[in-house]
Design a protein around this motif. Structure first.
Motif, PDB file in Angstrom:
ATOM      1  N   HIS A  70       0.855  -1.042  -0.086  1.00  0.00           N
ATOM      2  CA  HIS A  70       0.121   0.132   0.083  1.00  0.00           C
ATOM      3  C   HIS A  70       0.937   1.409   0.100  1.00  0.00           C
ATOM      4  O   HIS A  70       0.459   2.236  -0.749  1.00  0.00           O
ATOM      5  N   TYR A  71       1.997   1.054   0.849  1.00  0.00           N
ATOM      6  CA  TYR A  71       2.994   2.351   0.881  1.00  0.00           C
ATOM      7  C   TYR A  71       3.753   2.516  -0.463  1.00  0.00           C
ATOM      8  O   TYR A  71       3.978   3.627  -0.871  1.00  0.00           O
ATOM      9  N   LEU A  72       4.071   1.352  -1.085  1.00  0.00           N
ATOM     10  CA  LEU A  72       4.668   1.460  -2.448  1.00  0.00           C
ATOM     11  C   LEU A  72       3.858   2.221  -3.437  1.00  0.00           C
ATOM     12  O   LEU A  72       4.143   3.118  -4.240  1.00  0.00           O
ATOM     13  N   LEU A  73       2.626   1.604  -3.621  1.00  0.00           N
ATOM     14  CA  LEU A  73       1.686   2.350  -4.667  1.00  0.00           C
ATOM     15  C   LEU A  73       1.395   3.787  -4.147  1.00  0.00           C
ATOM     16  O   LEU A  73       1.590   4.648  -5.236  1.00  0.00           O
TER      17      LEU A  73
ATOM     18  N   ILE B  11       5.867  10.183  -6.732  1.00  0.00           N
ATOM     19  CA  ILE B  11       7.013  10.584  -7.642  1.00  0.00           C
ATOM     20  C   ILE B  11       6.608  10.343  -9.011  1.00  0.00           C
ATOM     21  O   ILE B  11       7.431  10.308  -9.911  1.00  0.00           O
ATOM     22  N   GLY B  12       5.513   9.976  -9.245  1.00  0.00           N
ATOM     23  CA  GLY B  12       4.746  10.208 -10.584  1.00  0.00           C
ATOM     24  C   GLY B  12       5.211   8.747 -11.740  1.00  0.00           C
ATOM     25  O   GLY B  12       5.275   9.161 -12.928  1.00  0.00           O
ATOM     26  N   LYS B  13       5.679   7.826 -10.857  1.00  0.00           N
ATOM     27  CA  LYS B  13       5.938   6.519 -11.724  1.00  0.00           C
ATOM     28  C   LYS B  13       4.941   5.617 -11.723  1.00  0.00           C
ATOM     29  O   LYS B  13       4.660   4.910 -11.225  1.00  0.00           O
ATOM     30  N   LYS B  14       4.258   5.882 -12.896  1.00  0.00           N
ATOM     31  CA  LYS B  14       2.957   5.198 -13.231  1.00  0.00           C
ATOM     32  C   LYS B  14       3.140   3.807 -13.552  1.00  0.00           C
ATOM     33  O   LYS B  14       2.597   2.768 -13.012  1.00  0.00           O
ATOM     34  N   GLU B  15       4.259   3.378 -14.278  1.00  0.00           N
ATOM     35  CA  GLU B  15       4.909   2.298 -14.621  1.00  0.00           C
ATOM     36  C   GLU B  15       4.896   1.310 -13.329  1.00  0.00           C
ATOM     37  O   GLU B  15       4.793   0.187 -13.318  1.00  0.00           O
ATOM     38  N   GLU B  16       5.583   1.900 -12.388  1.00  0.00           N
ATOM     39  CA  GLU B  16       5.876   1.265 -11.092  1.00  0.00           C
ATOM     40  C   GLU B  16       4.538   1.089 -10.482  1.00  0.00           C
ATOM     41  O   GLU B  16       4.519  -0.009  -9.619  1.00  0.00           O
ATOM     42  N   ILE B  17       3.894   1.760 -10.492  1.00  0.00           N
ATOM     43  CA  ILE B  17       2.433   1.586  -9.784  1.00  0.00           C
ATOM     44  C   ILE B  17       1.748   0.284 -10.407  1.00  0.00           C
ATOM     45  O   ILE B  17       1.377  -0.617  -9.567  1.00  0.00           O
ATOM     46  N   TYR B  18       1.826   0.416 -11.795  1.00  0.00           N
ATOM     47  CA  TYR B  18       1.105  -0.801 -12.225  1.00  0.00           C
ATOM     48  C   TYR B  18       1.740  -2.316 -11.882  1.00  0.00           C
ATOM     49  O   TYR B  18       1.296  -3.303 -11.704  1.00  0.00           O
TER      50      TYR B  18
ATOM     51  N   ILE C 198       3.759  -2.825  -9.313  1.00  0.00           N
ATOM     52  CA  ILE C 198       3.518  -3.287  -7.907  1.00  0.00           C
ATOM     53  C   ILE C 198       1.962  -3.678  -7.573  1.00  0.00           C
ATOM     54  O   ILE C 198       1.832  -4.771  -6.981  1.00  0.00           O
ATOM     55  N   TRP C 199       1.112  -3.285  -8.468  1.00  0.00           N
ATOM     56  CA  TRP C 199      -0.464  -3.731  -8.429  1.00  0.00           C
ATOM     57  C   TRP C 199      -0.115  -5.256  -8.936  1.00  0.00           C
ATOM     58  O   TRP C 199      -0.828  -5.979  -8.098  1.00  0.00           O
ATOM     59  N   ASN C 200       0.369  -5.634 -10.029  1.00  0.00           N
ATOM     60  CA  ASN C 200       0.252  -6.901 -10.552  1.00  0.00           C
ATOM     61  C   ASN C 200       1.117  -7.805  -9.711  1.00  0.00           C
ATOM     62  O   ASN C 200       0.585  -8.877  -9.341  1.00  0.00           O
ATOM     63  N   THR C 201       2.158  -7.370  -9.038  1.00  0.00           N
ATOM     64  CA  THR C 201       2.647  -8.168  -7.944  1.00  0.00           C
ATOM     65  C   THR C 201       1.930  -8.558  -6.752  1.00  0.00           C
ATOM     66  O   THR C 201       1.849  -9.547  -6.266  1.00  0.00           O
ATOM     67  N   TYR C 202       1.280  -7.334  -6.411  1.00  0.00           N
ATOM     68  CA  TYR C 202       0.375  -7.612  -5.186  1.00  0.00           C
ATOM     69  C   TYR C 202      -0.635  -8.714  -5.742  1.00  0.00           C
ATOM     70  O   TYR C 202      -0.995  -9.785  -4.651  1.00  0.00           O
ATOM     71  N   LYS C 203      -1.332  -8.635  -6.538  1.00  0.00           N
ATOM     72  CA  LYS C 203      -2.380  -9.504  -7.000  1.00  0.00           C
ATOM     73  C   LYS C 203      -2.226 -10.806  -7.224  1.00  0.00           C
ATOM     74  O   LYS C 203      -2.992 -11.721  -6.893  1.00  0.00           O
ATOM     75  N   SER C 204      -0.705 -10.988  -7.749  1.00  0.00           N
ATOM     76  CA  SER C 204      -0.212 -12.306  -7.933  1.00  0.00           C
ATOM     77  C   SER C 204       0.210 -13.024  -6.502  1.00  0.00           C
ATOM     78  O   SER C 204       0.521 -14.216  -6.600  1.00  0.00           O
ATOM     79  N   SER C 205       0.471 -12.086  -5.517  1.00  0.00           N
ATOM     80  CA  SER C 205       0.975 -12.575  -4.287  1.00  0.00           C
ATOM     81  C   SER C 205      -0.271 -13.263  -3.392  1.00  0.00           C
ATOM     82  O   SER C 205       0.155 -13.863  -2.405  1.00  0.00           O
ATOM     83  N   PHE C 206      -1.572 -12.411  -3.502  1.00  0.00           N
ATOM     84  CA  PHE C 206      -2.366 -12.404  -2.519  1.00  0.00           C
ATOM     85  C   PHE C 206      -3.680 -13.088  -3.127  1.00  0.00           C
ATOM     86  O   PHE C 206      -4.195 -12.573  -4.219  1.00  0.00           O
ATOM     87  N   PRO C 207      -4.348 -14.283  -2.761  1.00  0.00           N
ATOM     88  CA  PRO C 207      -5.493 -14.624  -3.518  1.00  0.00           C
ATOM     89  C   PRO C 207      -6.696 -13.621  -3.652  1.00  0.00           C
ATOM     90  O   PRO C 207      -7.482 -13.532  -4.235  1.00  0.00           O
ATOM     91  N   ASN C 208      -6.934 -12.947  -2.343  1.00  0.00           N
ATOM     92  CA  ASN C 208      -7.879 -11.906  -2.150  1.00  0.00           C
ATOM     93  C   ASN C 208      -7.200 -10.495  -2.003  1.00  0.00           C
ATOM     94  O   ASN C 208      -6.321 -10.454  -1.029  1.00  0.00           O
ATOM     95  N   VAL C 209      -7.987  -9.545  -2.585  1.00  0.00           N
ATOM     96  CA  VAL C 209      -7.259  -8.168  -2.543  1.00  0.00           C
ATOM     97  C   VAL C 209      -8.258  -7.201  -1.644  1.00  0.00           C
ATOM     98  O   VAL C 209      -9.403  -7.265  -2.306  1.00  0.00           O
ATOM     99  N   PRO C 210      -8.009  -6.794  -0.600  1.00  0.00           N
ATOM    100  CA  PRO C 210      -8.987  -6.003   0.413  1.00  0.00           C
ATOM    101  C   PRO C 210      -9.142  -4.659  -0.424  1.00  0.00           C
ATOM    102  O   PRO C 210      -8.629  -4.164  -1.076  1.00  0.00           O
TER     103      PRO C 210
END
Length: 532
Positions: free
Chosen positions: A317-320, A326-333, A335-347
């Motif tokens: 959440h902090y990384l997002l 700092i305007g790093k849109k590609e990094e946001i996506y 991290i988001w994809n890594t998050y979703k692949s790491s957890f079966p449910n996203v709160p």
């Protein structure tokens, strides 16, 4: 008040601890140095702090049960009529022949506190207190009750509760809870007086009371006092814990010194009792951003990623949020994809962090796409999420789209909170629609009363409505607004009214912030009180 009188009588000048004396034998000279700082710099300080060590958890030797507590939590939190109170659910649970362990009840309280359902949490403890033959309550339990009383009924009620405690229960935990309550309310004099009492009783031999006071001083931008507290800890050989160091890091960054911040980090690495974790590097990344050192900030964010352990979701959440800063849109996506692949449910909180980051970058198309995804998987409706989109629409002159989004939420069975209506009020203010703005403020009050939360309207919104009323000589609307302020107790709150009188910032959208964007002091205070 007796407590106030007793504390005030003990108020004395704090010991004048000379940092230079300490520095000569304890720490490099520049770390505690106070660099020149622009007094007009009012930038927000962000400090990411993870779970905080407390005075000691509730002592309980009952065997830990399976996840039965979650069923009980849902039954309490989803009551159709919260006015019946937690006791009604607990009594029914007993009648159904289900046993309740203290561990389960304390776990329910913890979850209720996490989501700010303070009154329901307090009622659980009151129910346990009424059955002392079944449950043994320790001073750590009493400290939690004191904290909840302060949140539900105010500081005066918490003081009265504290005064009524037997001497055996007035230990470092209950004193710490009262200190935390004063700090939450920004009652600096009472907090400082109570800390003097704690010093006399030798309750200042551990870092938590220092951490609580340092967050208050950090919030008030009294950075010299933060440094003084660090010096006192060193003088008394009170060990600095992870959170002490993180506050110290944040203070150095707020005072404009990257070098001092880096020296604190090096000292932290040399301290065998603590290890810099993801929250440390998240804090440093935030400070580097504010100092314009984007390269160093990005390096720290990589360090954050490398320190994520186990099933800990919070660092993501902090990384997002920070990559959004700092305007790093590609990094946001990424991290988001890594998050979703790491957890079966996203709160919900993760979706909130992702949408907030995209909204910050004005990627409204991406934010709307993630919102649509959330609608298909959401465990519950969460006003904080659609408030983000509504806020962007209003800021960009799309009031009707914001209203249409909220209508869709209602059609789907969702609800609004006070922030939702305040956002719409600001939209009506922008087009000078006083009755509509006033109607939204009344709806905000109704929404919070339904949850039994104590709501006070955004002072800047009140100022803007009053200004419009003056411009249009609309006496009736002004009187209606003042009546609303009277209902929620604002007219008697001198601090609140001073914000209205002195507010000259113009419209300031009350878009609900990402939890990782909170002022560092607020964030730490919330987590400290959660650990009591």
């Amino acid at each position: 008040m007796i407590l106030q009188t007793s504390i005030s009588s003990s108020l004395q000048q704090q010991p004048n601890i000379s940092p230079s004396t300490l520095l000569s034998r304890r720490t490099p000279p520049s770390i505690l140095h106070l660099p020149n700082r622009n007094p007009n710099d009012n930038s927000i300080i962000t400090c990411s702090i993870s779970q905080v060590h407390c005075y000691g958890g509730t002592i309980d030797y009952e065997k830990k049960s399976p996840l039965k507590w979650s069923s009980l939590y849902r039954r309490i939190s989803l009551m159709e009529n919260p006015d019946l109170g937690s006791s009604s659910v607990l009594n029914m649970w007993n009648k159904e022949g289900r046993k309740l362990s203290k561990w389960e009840l304390c776990r329910v309280v913890r979850e209720l506190r996490k989501y700010r359902r303070y009154k329901l949490a307090l009622q659980v403890y009151q129910w346990m207190s009424d059955q002392r033959d079944k449950f043994t309550l320790y001073s750590s339990d009493i400290a939690i009750q004191l904290d909840l009383i302060a949140k539900v009924y105010g500081i005066s009620a918490a003081e009265e509760y504290f005064l009524g405690l037997p001497d055996a229960s007035k230990d470092k935990r209950t004193y710490g809870a009262l200190l935390n309550a004063y700090v939450q309310a920004k009652m600096t004099e009472k907090a400082e007086s109570l800390l003097i009492e704690m010093r006399k009783k030798s309750y200042d031999t551990h870092p938590l009371p220092f951490n609580v006071m340092m967050t208050l001083y950090m919030k008030l931008k009294e950075y010299e006092k933060v440094i003084s507290m660090v010096s006192e800890m060193m003088e008394k050989n009170v060990p600095l814990d992870l959170y002490s160091y993180n506050i110290w890091l944040t203070t150095c960054g707020a005072m404009g010194s990257a070098a001092n911040m880096e020296e604190v980090l090096e000292r932290m690495k040399e301290d065998s009792t603590v290890n810099p974790n993801w929250s440390t590097y998240s804090t440093m990344a935030s400070m580097y951003m504010k100092l314009g050192l984007a390269g160093k900030a990005e390096h720290c964010l990589k360090m954050v990623e490398g320190r994520i352990t186990g099933r800990d979701r919070i660092p993501y959440h902090y990384l997002l949020s920070l990559y959004g800063n700092i305007g790093k849109k590609e990094e946001i996506y990424r991290i988001w994809n890594t998050y979703k692949s790491s957890f079966p449910n996203v709160p919900n909180l993760a979706y909130h962090s992702m949408i907030a980051a995209l909204v910050r970058l004005d990627d409204i198309g991406g934010a709307e796409q993630i919102y649509e995804e959330w609608l298909t998987v959401k465990p519950t409706f969460d006003p904080r999420i659609y408030n983000l989109l509504m806020g962007w629409y209003v800021r960009n002159g799309m009031l009707q789209k914001a209203e249409a989004l909220l209508d869709q939420v209602f059609e789907g069975g969702g609800q609004a909170n006070s922030i939702s209506y305040e956002i719409l009020a600001e939209g009506h203010i922008k087009v000078k629609q006083i009755p509509e703005a006033l109607s939204c403020m009344k709806e905000a009050l109704t929404a919070e009363r339904a949850k039994d939360w104590h709501w006070k309207p955004n002072p800047s919104i009140v100022s803007d409505i009053l200004l419009l009323c003056e411009q249009k000589t609309d006496r009736d609307s002004k009187d209606a607004l003042m009546e609303l302020l009277k209902q929620v107790g604002c007219l008697e709150d001198e601090n609140y009214m001073s914000l209205i009188v002195t507010n000259d910032l113009g419209p300031k959208l009350s878009v609900e912030k990402d939890s990782t964007d909170d002022d560092g002091a607020d964030m730490l205070l919330n987590q400290l009180q959660g650990g009591l």
